[in-house]
Design an enzyme around this catalytic site. Structure first.
Site, mmCIF file in Angstrom:
data_model
loop_
_atom_site.group_PDB
_atom_site.id
_atom_site.type_symbol
_atom_site.label_atom_id
_atom_site.label_comp_id
_atom_site.label_asym_id
_atom_site.label_seq_id
_atom_site.Cartn_x
_atom_site.Cartn_y
_atom_site.Cartn_z
ATOM 1 N N ASP A 251 1.866 -3.673 0.412
ATOM 2 C CA ASP A 251 0.465 -3.237 0.574
ATOM 3 C C ASP A 251 -0.285 -4.256 1.439
ATOM 4 O O ASP A 251 -0.992 -3.890 2.381
ATOM 5 C CB ASP A 251 -0.248 -3.144 -0.782
ATOM 6 N N GLU B 222 -8.228 -0.732 1.443
ATOM 7 C CA GLU B 222 -8.158 -0.819 -0.021
ATOM 8 C C GLU B 222 -8.020 -2.254 -0.546
ATOM 9 O O GLU B 222 -8.639 -2.607 -1.539
ATOM 10 C CB GLU B 222 -6.978 0.011 -0.543
ATOM 11 N N ASP C 156 -5.846 3.093 3.966
ATOM 12 C CA ASP C 156 -5.067 2.851 2.746
ATOM 13 C C ASP C 156 -3.699 2.362 3.210
ATOM 14 O O ASP C 156 -2.900 3.129 3.758
ATOM 15 C CB ASP C 156 -4.948 4.115 1.882
ATOM 16 N N ILE D 89 -1.015 1.290 1.639
ATOM 17 C CA ILE D 89 0.013 2.099 0.960
ATOM 18 C C ILE D 89 -0.734 2.960 -0.041
ATOM 19 O O ILE D 89 -1.249 2.471 -1.051
ATOM 20 C CB ILE D 89 1.064 1.256 0.203
ATOM 21 N N ASP D 90 -0.837 4.238 0.275
ATOM 22 C CA ASP D 90 -1.435 5.177 -0.674
ATOM 23 C C ASP D 90 -0.285 5.698 -1.532
ATOM 24 O O ASP D 90 0.736 6.145 -1.003
ATOM 25 C CB ASP D 90 -2.100 6.317 0.111
ATOM 26 N N THR E 48 1.048 3.677 -4.305
ATOM 27 C CA THR E 48 1.925 2.507 -4.531
ATOM 28 C C THR E 48 2.930 2.796 -5.667
ATOM 29 O O THR E 48 4.068 2.335 -5.626
ATOM 30 C CB THR E 48 1.069 1.257 -4.844
ATOM 31 N N HIS F 226 -5.166 11.635 -12.909
ATOM 32 C CA HIS F 226 -5.950 11.758 -11.676
ATOM 33 C C HIS F 226 -6.566 13.144 -11.489
ATOM 34 O O HIS F 226 -7.215 13.400 -10.485
ATOM 35 C CB HIS F 226 -5.097 11.386 -10.454
ATOM 36 N N LYS G 156 0.192 14.899 0.030
ATOM 37 C CA LYS G 156 -0.209 16.253 -0.432
ATOM 38 C C LYS G 156 -1.030 16.973 0.640
ATOM 39 O O LYS G 156 -0.879 18.164 0.856
ATOM 40 C CB LYS G 156 -1.024 16.154 -1.736
ATOM 41 N N ARG H 244 -8.225 18.228 -7.080
ATOM 42 C CA ARG H 244 -8.411 16.951 -7.770
ATOM 43 C C ARG H 244 -9.693 17.076 -8.575
ATOM 44 O O ARG H 244 -10.788 17.102 -8.006
ATOM 45 C CB ARG H 244 -8.532 15.866 -6.700
ATOM 46 N N ASP I 269 -8.721 7.176 0.272
ATOM 47 C CA ASP I 269 -7.768 8.111 -0.341
ATOM 48 C C ASP I 269 -7.903 9.522 0.213
ATOM 49 O O ASP I 269 -7.106 10.394 -0.162
ATOM 50 C CB ASP I 269 -7.968 8.161 -1.865
#
Ligand code: AMP
Ligand code: MG
Length: 328
Positions: free
Chosen positions: A53, A76, A125, A127-128, A130, A215, A242, A256, A271
């Protein structure tokens, strides 16, 4: 949308820099994953953060700061976290991943990502997902350029997503406002425009959701199942991959829905900014649960929005109406 004479070459240099930086970061993350170099710490919210990250944020922010020194970056990871004595081993490991980097360089590059909202800024981000990265599943490196609150450019690498059955995994998505969304291999080959799926069959749509049950509110999802006659379970996937699935027509809907006890919590801009433009430029629609456009102009969180609905566009209004019915 097709490029027109007026807009075909805008954001060319931003695109080139962003594609090169995100691709290099994806390569680095995959190398860390394949060597199982998983130096992990826990952040204040107990979510994991790894050497990858920080290294990804370092090299992307270094490139952006060199090319566009006046643009703030909102990413992030926090340089102050990496400066704590408990993180010193992680800082050392990050240095090893970047040729000739010193701890001071790494803190400087990570800190470039701790900027403030401005009329033009980048959000990242590094690493979205993680947790997906650590589990050997999907994750994304997601970078977006925002001007006057509107996302203008999105570049997202999904190193574990397949382009097709012939090519090894690794996909890069690129969208420019007004110019459509393209998908290519992470090696830069087989570039092609992508489109959302053109199905308005609300009962048979393909849904995609987070792997993490915390989430999104499953109780609301179950109520939607009843109202909309959904019988097939959704696919689950980590990260903004996604949005990529909706943009390339392999899913029709990504929801979401904030949990009731977390309804005051807001989503982070990093995100969603990249994923949102990928879907919109592929012909889909993205809004919050009330149908409002996502507002990237105010804060590092989407404080003017609650929840996310990303769809192929054709089913959007029907899904919003059902959500309103459940929430009434
Ligand atoms: P996903 O894999 O789609 O669930 O997205 C992962 C992202 O969810 C992480 O980068 C976090 O920023 C974010 N996240 C963490 N906790 C929550 C939560 N309680 N509700 C919504 N998003 C969250
Ligand atoms: Mg994330």
């Amino acid at each position: 949308m097709r490029p027109t004479i007026e807009n075909w070459n805008i954001y060319q240099s931003e695109q080139q820099v962003a594609i090169a930086a995100v691709t290099a970061a994806a390569c680095l993350c995959e190398s860390v994953r394949s060597q199982k170099l998983s130096f992990v710490l826990k952040k204040a919210d107990m979510s994991p953060v790894t050497i990858a990250d920080f290294a990804s944020q370092s090299i992307i922010c270094r490139s952006l700061a060199q090319a566009f020194p006046n643009d703030p970056i909102i990413a992030e990871e926090d340089a102050a976290f990496l400066q704590q004595p408990a993180a010193s081993a992680v800082l050392e490991q990050v240095c090893q991943l970047i040729p000739q980097a010193t701890p001071a360089n790494v803190l400087d590059w990570v800190g470039q990502g701790n900027g403030q909202i401005a009329s033009r800024y980048w959000t990242l981000d590094p690493i979205d997902g993680t947790k997906g990265f650590l589990r050997g599943d999907q994750y994304a490196i997601a970078l977006a350029l925002v001007e006057q609150g509107e996302v203008k450019l999105g570049v997202m690498a999904c190193p574990a997503l397949s382009l097709n059955q012939q090519t090894p995994p690794g996909v890069l998505f690129v969208a420019v406002r007004g110019q459509g969304t393209n998908m290519m291999s992470l090696q830069g080959t087989q570039a092609r425009p992508i489109q959302v799926n053109h199905s308005d069959d609300i009962r048979r749509l393909c849904r995609i959701e987070s792997v993490e049950s915390a989430h999104s509110d499953r109780a609301v999802q179950l109520a939607l199942d009843r109202i909309l006659g959904w019988t097939q379970p959704p696919k689950s996937m980590d990260s903004q991959a996604k949005y990529g699935m909706v943009a390339k027509g392999e899913a029709d809907l990504y929801l979401r829905i904030p949990l009731p006890h977390l309804s005051a919590c807001r989503e982070n801009i990093w995100d969603h900014a990249t994923g949102a433009i990928l879907v919109e430029e592929a012909g889909g629609k993205v809004s919050d649960l009330a149908g409002k456009p996502l507002d990237f102009s105010v804060s590092s969180q989407l404080i003017n929005n609650s929840g996310i609905v990303a769809s192929n566009g054709l089913v959007h209004e029907a899904v919003l109406a059902a959500i309103a019915q459940v929430k009434a």
